[in-house]
Design a protein around this motif. Structure first.
Motif, PDB file in Angstrom:
ATOM      1  N   ASP A  30      43.357 -22.291 -11.028  1.00 31.35           N
ATOM      2  CA  ASP A  30      43.889 -23.390 -10.224  1.00 31.35           C
ATOM      3  C   ASP A  30      43.107 -23.554  -8.931  1.00 31.35           C
ATOM      4  N   GLY A  31      42.715 -22.410  -8.334  1.00 30.02           N
ATOM      5  CA  GLY A  31      41.930 -22.479  -7.103  1.00 30.02           C
ATOM      6  C   GLY A  31      40.571 -23.099  -7.331  1.00 30.02           C
ATOM      7  N   LEU A  32      39.922 -22.743  -8.432  1.00 31.18           N
ATOM      8  CA  LEU A  32      38.622 -23.330  -8.749  1.00 31.18           C
ATOM      9  C   LEU A  32      38.745 -24.822  -9.005  1.00 31.18           C
ATOM     10  N   LYS A  33      39.846 -25.203  -9.654  1.00 27.60           N
ATOM     11  CA  LYS A  33      40.070 -26.617  -9.924  1.00 27.60           C
ATOM     12  C   LYS A  33      40.228 -27.397  -8.625  1.00 27.60           C
ATOM     13  N   ARG A  34      41.013 -26.818  -7.685  1.00 30.26           N
ATOM     14  CA  ARG A  34      41.201 -27.491  -6.396  1.00 30.26           C
ATOM     15  C   ARG A  34      39.895 -27.540  -5.621  1.00 30.26           C
ATOM     16  N   ALA A  35      39.110 -26.472  -5.662  1.00 29.89           N
ATOM     17  CA  ALA A  35      37.827 -26.442  -4.942  1.00 29.89           C
ATOM     18  C   ALA A  35      36.874 -27.474  -5.508  1.00 29.89           C
ATOM     19  N   LYS A  36      36.888 -27.594  -6.849  1.00 29.44           N
ATOM     20  CA  LYS A  36      36.013 -28.582  -7.482  1.00 29.44           C
ATOM     21  C   LYS A  36      36.429 -29.995  -7.102  1.00 29.44           C
ATOM     22  N   ALA A  37      37.758 -30.223  -7.066  1.00 31.15           N
ATOM     23  CA  ALA A  37      38.256 -31.544  -6.684  1.00 31.15           C
ATOM     24  C   ALA A  37      37.908 -31.851  -5.235  1.00 31.15           C
ATOM     25  N   ALA A  38      38.018 -30.833  -4.365  1.00 29.31           N
ATOM     26  CA  ALA A  38      37.718 -31.038  -2.951  1.00 29.31           C
ATOM     27  C   ALA A  38      36.244 -31.290  -2.719  1.00 29.31           C
ATOM     28  N   ASP A  39      35.398 -30.830  -3.664  1.00 23.34           N
ATOM     29  CA  ASP A  39      33.960 -30.988  -3.498  1.00 23.34           C
ATOM     30  C   ASP A  39      33.461 -32.344  -3.999  1.00 23.34           C
ATOM     31  N   ARG A  40      34.311 -33.109  -4.654  1.00 24.82           N
ATOM     32  CA  ARG A  40      33.905 -34.412  -5.157  1.00 24.82           C
ATOM     33  C   ARG A  40      33.698 -35.373  -3.988  1.00 24.82           C
ATOM     34  N   SER A  41      32.548 -36.001  -3.933  1.00 23.33           N
ATOM     35  CA  SER A  41      32.264 -36.919  -2.833  1.00 23.33           C
ATOM     36  C   SER A  41      31.211 -37.922  -3.275  1.00 23.33           C
ATOM     37  N   VAL A  42      31.058 -38.957  -2.473  1.00 20.59           N
ATOM     38  CA  VAL A  42      30.045 -39.968  -2.722  1.00 20.59           C
ATOM     39  C   VAL A  42      29.363 -40.285  -1.393  1.00 20.59           C
ATOM     40  N   GLN A 183      34.071 -49.401  -3.827  1.00 25.05           N
ATOM     41  CA  GLN A 183      33.589 -50.044  -5.047  1.00 25.05           C
ATOM     42  C   GLN A 183      33.157 -48.989  -6.061  1.00 25.05           C
ATOM     43  N   PHE A 184      32.454 -47.971  -5.587  1.00 21.29           N
ATOM     44  CA  PHE A 184      32.027 -46.877  -6.459  1.00 21.29           C
ATOM     45  C   PHE A 184      33.239 -46.157  -7.037  1.00 21.29           C
ATOM     46  N   ALA A 185      34.241 -45.924  -6.186  1.00 20.53           N
ATOM     47  CA  ALA A 185      35.429 -45.199  -6.626  1.00 20.53           C
ATOM     48  C   ALA A 185      36.175 -45.988  -7.697  1.00 20.53           C
ATOM     49  N   ARG A 186      36.295 -47.290  -7.513  1.00 29.58           N
ATOM     50  CA  ARG A 186      36.980 -48.108  -8.525  1.00 29.58           C
ATOM     51  C   ARG A 186      36.264 -48.032  -9.870  1.00 29.58           C
ATOM     52  N   ASP A 187      34.929 -48.058  -9.811  1.00 26.01           N
ATOM     53  CA  ASP A 187      34.151 -48.000 -11.048  1.00 26.01           C
ATOM     54  C   ASP A 187      34.279 -46.654 -11.755  1.00 26.01           C
ATOM     55  N   SER A 188      34.573 -45.614 -10.971  1.00 30.00           N
ATOM     56  CA  SER A 188      34.649 -44.267 -11.559  1.00 30.00           C
ATOM     57  C   SER A 188      36.078 -43.766 -11.677  1.00 30.00           C
ATOM     58  N   GLY A 189      37.076 -44.614 -11.373  1.00 31.55           N
ATOM     59  CA  GLY A 189      38.467 -44.221 -11.511  1.00 31.55           C
ATOM     60  C   GLY A 189      38.932 -43.216 -10.490  1.00 31.55           C
TER      61      GLY A 189
END
Length: 234
Positions: A30-42, A183-189
């Motif tokens: 769960d921690g790795l999942k949260r870290a991966k989610a927190a690392d998502r950026s554009v 715009q990028f976020a909408r295209d990638s959900g």
């Protein structure tokens, strides 16, 4: 076969250890999942532009006189200087708007004839942009007055109030960057979160499109800045 006390104790410890490993694995995953989610950026760039008008005009003026004896050459330069002051006074400039910035004397002998050239340099500095434009437009009047400007004499227009427009331009560039990220976020959900990091680019001040003619400066400027922003994605 009945289990001894020690056997029962061993089984109980093994069960606790297994539950601990399962729980630890879940928490780690769960921690790795949260870290991966927190690392998502554009990372996107935002542009801001603003049309401005110069608030300072400077005109570097050079003129010269050539002759065969110093007194006559100096007299011609002095006369040109008086005519230059008279020209700017006729346009409504204050006397202190025009100042001397230097002079040079070149003396050489050509075929036994002593030749002297004196070059005078003056600077016009004013915040009256309209009057400065008029002075440039009517500068042929200087020729009628006997003053011939050397090549390189030209008016420069400057915008000195960049700090006054910086905050709102940076904010506008950041909004532009967020619009691109959305715009990028909408295209990638995904959804755009907060700012992870941001870098302010270099402010440039150039002639507005269509204003520069390649031979003279213009008081009508365009200020541009580009910011690079890294947004979190939720």
């Amino acid at each position: 076969m009945a289990l001894t006390y020690h056997d029962k104790l061993f089984v109980a410890c093994a069960g606790v250890l297994a539950l601990g490993m399962v729980g630890g694995g879940y928490l780690l995953g769960d921690g790795l999942k949260r870290a991966k989610a927190a690392d998502r950026s554009v990372t996107v760039r935002g542009l801001a532009e603003k049309d401005v008008t110069a608030d300072l005009a400077t005109w570097s003026i050079s003129y010269s006189a050539t002759g065969f004896d110093l007194p006559s050459v100096r007299a011609e330069i002095d006369n040109n200087t008086r005519e230059l002051h008279a020209y700017f006074a006729s346009l409504g400039f204050r006397p202190d708007a025009l100042t001397a910035t230097g002079a040079g004397v070149n003396q050489y002998i050509n075929n036994g004839v002593n030749t002297i050239t004196i070059t005078q340099r003056m600077l016009l500095r004013t915040t009256d942009i309209t009057r400065a434009q008029r002075a440039v437009a009517q500068q042929f009047d200087l020729v009628r007055r006997g003053v011939t400007l050397q090549e390189g004499s030209g008016m420069r227009y400057s915008f000195t109030k960049l700090n006054d427009v910086k905050p709102q331009m940076v904010a506008a560039a950041t909004r532009d960057a967020r619009a691109a990220a959305e715009q990028f976020a909408r295209d990638s959900g995904a959804n755009v979160g907060g700012i992870k990091s941001a870098t302010q680019g270099y402010f440039s001040i150039e002639a507005r499109d269509g204003e520069a003619d390649g031979s003279s400066d213009t008081p009508y400027k365009k200020v541009r800045v580009v910011t690079t922003v890294d947004f979190y994605l939720d």
